[in-house]
Design a protein around this motif. Structure first.
Motif, PDB file in Angstrom:
ATOM      1  N   UNK A 160      37.046  22.806  41.637  1.00  0.00           N
ATOM      2  CA  UNK A 160      37.226  24.193  41.209  1.00  0.00           C
ATOM      3  C   UNK A 160      36.198  24.534  40.129  1.00  0.00           C
ATOM      4  N   UNK A 161      35.620  25.741  40.220  1.00  0.00           N
ATOM      5  CA  UNK A 161      34.635  26.190  39.236  1.00  0.00           C
ATOM      6  C   UNK A 161      34.986  27.596  38.760  1.00  0.00           C
ATOM      7  N   UNK A 162      34.801  27.865  37.479  1.00  0.00           N
ATOM      8  CA  UNK A 162      34.986  29.205  36.931  1.00  0.00           C
ATOM      9  C   UNK A 162      33.706  30.011  37.114  1.00  0.00           C
ATOM     10  N   UNK A 163      33.837  31.198  37.682  1.00  0.00           N
ATOM     11  CA  UNK A 163      32.690  32.077  37.880  1.00  0.00           C
ATOM     12  C   UNK A 163      32.668  33.121  36.775  1.00  0.00           C
ATOM     13  N   UNK A 164      31.619  33.103  35.983  1.00  0.00           N
ATOM     14  CA  UNK A 164      31.423  34.075  34.901  1.00  0.00           C
ATOM     15  C   UNK A 164      30.220  34.979  35.158  1.00  0.00           C
ATOM     16  N   UNK A 165      29.212  34.458  35.856  1.00  0.00           N
ATOM     17  CA  UNK A 165      27.927  35.143  35.994  1.00  0.00           C
ATOM     18  C   UNK A 165      27.460  35.129  37.447  1.00  0.00           C
ATOM     19  N   UNK A 166      26.397  35.885  37.694  1.00  0.00           N
ATOM     20  CA  UNK A 166      25.784  35.884  39.021  1.00  0.00           C
ATOM     21  C   UNK A 166      25.289  34.486  39.388  1.00  0.00           C
ATOM     22  N   UNK A 167      24.730  33.781  38.420  1.00  0.00           N
ATOM     23  CA  UNK A 167      24.249  32.429  38.688  1.00  0.00           C
ATOM     24  C   UNK A 167      25.390  31.510  39.098  1.00  0.00           C
ATOM     25  N   UNK A 168      26.536  31.633  38.424  1.00  0.00           N
ATOM     26  CA  UNK A 168      27.701  30.816  38.790  1.00  0.00           C
ATOM     27  C   UNK A 168      28.096  31.064  40.240  1.00  0.00           C
ATOM     28  N   UNK A 169      28.082  32.338  40.637  1.00  0.00           N
ATOM     29  CA  UNK A 169      28.435  32.694  42.010  1.00  0.00           C
ATOM     30  C   UNK A 169      27.454  32.083  43.000  1.00  0.00           C
ATOM     31  N   UNK A 170      26.180  32.165  42.685  1.00  0.00           N
ATOM     32  CA  UNK A 170      25.146  31.626  43.572  1.00  0.00           C
ATOM     33  C   UNK A 170      25.257  30.120  43.703  1.00  0.00           C
ATOM     34  N   UNK A 171      25.600  29.444  42.609  1.00  0.00           N
ATOM     35  CA  UNK A 171      25.658  27.981  42.614  1.00  0.00           C
ATOM     36  C   UNK A 171      26.822  27.442  43.441  1.00  0.00           C
ATOM     37  N   UNK A 172      27.816  28.278  43.725  1.00  0.00           N
ATOM     38  CA  UNK A 172      28.942  27.811  44.544  1.00  0.00           C
ATOM     39  C   UNK A 172      28.463  27.325  45.903  1.00  0.00           C
ATOM     40  N   UNK A 173      27.452  27.997  46.439  1.00  0.00           N
ATOM     41  CA  UNK A 173      26.952  27.634  47.764  1.00  0.00           C
ATOM     42  C   UNK A 173      26.449  26.193  47.784  1.00  0.00           C
ATOM     43  N   UNK A 174      25.623  25.856  46.809  1.00  0.00           N
ATOM     44  CA  UNK A 174      25.049  24.516  46.793  1.00  0.00           C
ATOM     45  C   UNK A 174      26.032  23.444  46.382  1.00  0.00           C
ATOM     46  N   UNK A 175      26.984  23.806  45.535  1.00  0.00           N
ATOM     47  CA  UNK A 175      27.925  22.818  45.000  1.00  0.00           C
ATOM     48  C   UNK A 175      29.090  22.547  45.934  1.00  0.00           C
ATOM     49  N   UNK A 176      29.407  23.482  46.819  1.00  0.00           N
ATOM     50  CA  UNK A 176      30.544  23.307  47.708  1.00  0.00           C
ATOM     51  C   UNK A 176      31.885  23.353  47.000  1.00  0.00           C
ATOM     52  N   UNK A 177      31.942  23.992  45.840  1.00  0.00           N
ATOM     53  CA  UNK A 177      33.192  24.088  45.087  1.00  0.00           C
ATOM     54  C   UNK A 177      33.883  25.424  45.365  1.00  0.00           C
ATOM     55  N   UNK A 178      35.154  25.501  44.988  1.00  0.00           N
ATOM     56  CA  UNK A 178      35.937  26.727  45.133  1.00  0.00           C
ATOM     57  C   UNK A 178      35.816  27.502  43.828  1.00  0.00           C
ATOM     58  N   UNK A 179      35.281  28.695  43.897  1.00  0.00           N
ATOM     59  CA  UNK A 179      35.128  29.506  42.699  1.00  0.00           C
ATOM     60  C   UNK A 179      36.426  30.214  42.332  1.00  0.00           C
ATOM     61  N   UNK A 180      36.600  30.450  41.038  1.00  0.00           N
ATOM     62  CA  UNK A 180      37.727  31.232  40.542  1.00  0.00           C
ATOM     63  C   UNK A 180      37.194  32.256  39.545  1.00  0.00           C
ATOM     64  N   UNK A 181      37.775  33.449  39.574  1.00  0.00           N
ATOM     65  CA  UNK A 181      37.365  34.512  38.672  1.00  0.00           C
ATOM     66  C   UNK A 181      38.609  35.044  37.968  1.00  0.00           C
ATOM     67  N   UNK A 182      38.572  35.115  36.643  1.00  0.00           N
ATOM     68  CA  UNK A 182      39.727  35.548  35.862  1.00  0.00           C
ATOM     69  C   UNK A 182      39.742  37.061  35.696  1.00  0.00           C
ATOM     70  N   UNK A 183      40.930  37.645  35.922  1.00  0.00           N
ATOM     71  CA  UNK A 183      41.092  39.100  35.840  1.00  0.00           C
ATOM     72  C   UNK A 183      42.377  39.411  35.081  1.00  0.00           C
ATOM     73  N   UNK A 184      42.300  40.288  34.101  1.00  0.00           N
ATOM     74  CA  UNK A 184      43.493  40.727  33.373  1.00  0.00           C
ATOM     75  C   UNK A 184      44.107  41.914  34.112  1.00  0.00           C
ATOM     76  N   UNK A 185      45.388  41.816  34.445  1.00  0.00           N
ATOM     77  CA  UNK A 185      46.083  42.898  35.143  1.00  0.00           C
ATOM     78  C   UNK A 185      46.994  43.627  34.158  1.00  0.00           C
ATOM     79  N   UNK A 186      46.545  44.779  33.702  1.00  0.00           N
ATOM     80  CA  UNK A 186      47.289  45.551  32.710  1.00  0.00           C
ATOM     81  C   UNK A 186      46.771  45.278  31.309  1.00  0.00           C
TER      82      UNK A 186
END
Length: 313
Positions: free
Chosen positions: A79-105
């Motif tokens: 599992x990887x935390x996605x904070x930036x565009x680079x983090x998103x791009x690196x998911x492809x090469x790393x084969x990890x599952x990305x997660x993005x944190x969102x505040x609801x309310x």
């Protein structure tokens, strides 16, 4: 086919019961590591929503959710935390599952924009302005007065823009939705909302709202909660596809993705009971849409949006 899902309430369940384990298939969670892998989930947004049972959720509870993310989700090496565009791009090469944190309310921010800046530093990249009711910033869809933004709420929007936090209008009342279009010229999203024309639930989007999101180059995530899909009869995957067709009729083919609401819904569409079932939706989509269209809905539209809208670094 990869999957990006823009809404689930896993962290809320962990907040209420920290003994739950995403590595345990017997946990009863809709979202687990095994289910993610079965469905080839590339990126899962994790909402930080403070359940009503807490009565008066505080900023400390929000921080507890992030701590639970660290201790229960991010501890897994896949599992990887996605904070930036680079983090998103690196998911492809790393084969990890990305997660993005969102505040609801925004309730627990209590009007303090320093709290928002703290959450940004901790990795939160999306903010749902309200839940169903009113808070210090704006009114939600079920608030009777149906008001717009407060003065502090308008300042919140501006600070989100400055930081690069995405604004989510799911749960926001309609007058505030239209006020947002005047306050901001940035793309925004509705992470888990369907078509009001197809199913007249107040949580769903009217046609002109959908068109406004498209014009802003924003995104909409299909919600799997049956009362948002069909009224009066048990909802099916075919009923959900009627929403897809309506969105496409309104020009949203490249602005539509998924926002399942897993672990936040108590009844399920048959065949879409948990995060291991996305393949059933892909199979149904391919009967009505091209493979290219199905890929857009399942992941490419969210991928393109985030590659453009996440902070560069």
């Amino acid at each position: 086919m990869q999957v990006i899902d823009a809404h689930c309430d896993l962290l809320s369940k962990l907040l209420l019961n920290p003994k739950l384990d995403i590595a345990d298939e017997a946990s009863g969670l809709d979202v687990t590591l095994t289910k993610w892998k079965k469905s080839n989930v590339k990126l899962q947004w994790l909402a930080i929503w403070l359940p009503e049972s807490l009565e008066h959720g505080t900023f400390q509870d929000v921080l507890r959710c992030i701590d639970l993310y660290d201790s229960h989700v991010a501890k897994h090496p896949e599992v990887a935390l996605v904070r930036t565009r680079d983090d998103l791009q690196h998911l492809e090469g790393e084969g990890r599952i990305g997660t993005l944190l969102a505040l609801e309310g925004a309730d627990a921010l209590a009007g303090n924009l320093a709290h928002l800046r703290t959450l940004y530093k901790l990795g939160v990249r999306s903010l749902g302005l309200t839940w169903n009711y009113a808070n210090w910033a704006a009114d939600g869809v079920l608030e009777p007065r149906q008001g717009g933004f407060t003065r502090k709420g308008r300042a919140l929007v501006k600070e989100c823009e400055r930081l690069g936090i995405l604004i989510d209008v799911s749960h926001l009342c309609e007058p505030a939705f239209w006020e947002l279009t005047e306050l901001s010229d940035r793309p925004f999203l509705a992470s888990h909302s369907n078509s009001f024309t197809i199913c007249g639930h107040p949580r769903n989007l009217k046609d002109d709202q959908i068109e406004a999101i498209v014009q802003r180059n924003g995104m909409i995530g299909l919600n799997f909660y049956p009362p948002f899909i069909a009224r009066g009869t048990p909802a099916t995957i075919d009923d959900l596809l009627r929403h897809v067709e309506r969105f496409c009729e309104l020009g949203a083919e490249r602005h539509l993705g998924l926002g399942s609401d897993y672990d936040g819904i108590d009844i399920k569409v048959p065949g879409l009971e948990h995060a291991g079932c996305f393949g059933n939706l892909i199979e149904a989509l391919l009967k009505r849409f091209s493979e290219e269209q199905a890929e857009q809905f399942m992941h490419r539209n969210w991928q393109r949006f985030l590659a453009r809208e996440l902070p560069e670094a």
